[in-house]
Design a protein around this motif. Structure first.
Motif, PDB file in Angstrom:
ATOM      1  N   THR A  24       0.899  -1.218  -0.009  1.00  0.00           N
ATOM      2  CA  THR A  24      -0.011   0.012   0.035  1.00  0.00           C
ATOM      3  C   THR A  24       0.918   1.205  -0.198  1.00  0.00           C
ATOM      4  OG1 THR A  24      -1.763  -1.278   1.137  1.00  0.00           O
ATOM      5  CG2 THR A  24      -1.913   1.188   1.265  1.00  0.00           C
ATOM      6  N   LEU A  25       2.010   1.171   0.954  1.00  0.00           N
ATOM      7  CA  LEU A  25       2.775   2.250   0.812  1.00  0.00           C
ATOM      8  C   LEU A  25       3.656   2.618  -0.443  1.00  0.00           C
ATOM      9  CD1 LEU A  25       4.165   4.552   2.385  1.00  0.00           C
ATOM     10  CD2 LEU A  25       6.016   2.809   3.189  1.00  0.00           C
ATOM     11  N   ILE A  26       3.906   1.613  -0.876  1.00  0.00           N
ATOM     12  CA  ILE A  26       4.613   1.788  -2.454  1.00  0.00           C
ATOM     13  C   ILE A  26       3.663   2.183  -3.338  1.00  0.00           C
ATOM     14  CG2 ILE A  26       5.623   0.484  -4.302  1.00  0.00           C
ATOM     15  CD1 ILE A  26       6.913  -1.581  -2.096  1.00  0.00           C
ATOM     16  N   LEU A  27       2.437   1.745  -3.562  1.00  0.00           N
ATOM     17  CA  LEU A  27       1.494   2.342  -4.434  1.00  0.00           C
ATOM     18  C   LEU A  27       1.267   3.813  -3.925  1.00  0.00           C
ATOM     19  CD1 LEU A  27      -1.103  -0.743  -4.855  1.00  0.00           C
ATOM     20  CD2 LEU A  27       0.387   0.103  -6.376  1.00  0.00           C
ATOM     21  N   ARG A  28       1.137   4.065  -2.999  1.00  0.00           N
ATOM     22  CA  ARG A  28       0.890   5.501  -2.452  1.00  0.00           C
ATOM     23  C   ARG A  28       1.945   6.260  -2.955  1.00  0.00           C
ATOM     24  NH1 ARG A  28      -1.617   5.895   3.468  1.00  0.00           N
ATOM     25  NH2 ARG A  28      -3.710   5.071   2.968  1.00  0.00           N
ATOM     26  N   LYS A  32       1.901   9.316  -5.929  1.00  0.00           N
ATOM     27  CA  LYS A  32       2.056  10.665  -5.524  1.00  0.00           C
ATOM     28  C   LYS A  32       3.512  11.205  -6.527  1.00  0.00           C
ATOM     29  CE  LYS A  32       3.264  13.789  -1.650  1.00  0.00           C
ATOM     30  NZ  LYS A  32       2.820  13.804  -0.468  1.00  0.00           N
ATOM     31  N   MET A  33       4.250  10.428  -6.684  1.00  0.00           N
ATOM     32  CA  MET A  33       5.498  10.705  -7.690  1.00  0.00           C
ATOM     33  C   MET A  33       5.040  11.040  -9.066  1.00  0.00           C
ATOM     34  SD  MET A  33       8.624   8.218  -6.176  1.00  0.00           S
ATOM     35  CE  MET A  33       9.825   9.036  -6.924  1.00  0.00           C
ATOM     36  N   ILE A  34       3.940  10.110  -9.608  1.00  0.00           N
ATOM     37  CA  ILE A  34       3.432  10.332 -10.735  1.00  0.00           C
ATOM     38  C   ILE A  34       2.599  11.786 -10.590  1.00  0.00           C
ATOM     39  CG2 ILE A  34       1.401   9.394 -12.401  1.00  0.00           C
ATOM     40  CD1 ILE A  34       2.013   6.698 -11.535  1.00  0.00           C
ATOM     41  N   GLY A  35       1.893  12.178  -9.790  1.00  0.00           N
ATOM     42  CA  GLY A  35       1.289  13.147  -9.468  1.00  0.00           C
ATOM     43  C   GLY A  35       2.219  14.341  -9.746  1.00  0.00           C
ATOM     44  N   LEU A  36       3.494  14.310  -9.193  1.00  0.00           N
ATOM     45  CA  LEU A  36       4.258  15.352  -9.002  1.00  0.00           C
ATOM     46  C   LEU A  36       5.011  15.391 -10.350  1.00  0.00           C
ATOM     47  CD1 LEU A  36       5.919  14.679  -5.678  1.00  0.00           C
ATOM     48  CD2 LEU A  36       4.383  16.655  -6.108  1.00  0.00           C
ATOM     49  N   GLY A  37       4.808  14.593 -11.301  1.00  0.00           N
ATOM     50  CA  GLY A  37       5.033  14.647 -12.732  1.00  0.00           C
ATOM     51  C   GLY A  37       6.837  14.046 -12.935  1.00  0.00           C
TER      52      GLY A  37
END
Length: 77
Positions: A24-28, A32-37
């Protein structure tokens, strides 16, 4: 001449599965990293280093994270 003794090979460590909390932590973190571009290569390197995973394993987590993000966006209101 005597043949030189060969060193015994060290036994490989058994592969350990990630706990549900770690997954779950890895997916989160990936989401987040995808969202940060962040670039895919940056994500793979960071997650692989932090959680001692192979880059191929991180690719599977990336695919899962992207699918979860798509499912969330495409879900009916």
């Amino acid at each position: 001449m005597k043949p030189s003794p060969t060193k015994p090979r060290p036994k490989p460590k058994p592969k350990q599965r990630q706990t549900k909390e770690q997954r779950t932590l890895i997916l989160r973190l990936i989401k987040k990293m995808i969202g940060l571009g962040k670039y895919t290569s940056e994500i793979k390197t960071a997650i692989a280093d932090q959680f001692h995973l192979s880059p191929r394993s991180v690719e599977r987590y990336l695919s899962s994270a992207r699918q979860e993000m798509r499912d969330r966006v495409e879900s009916p209101l």
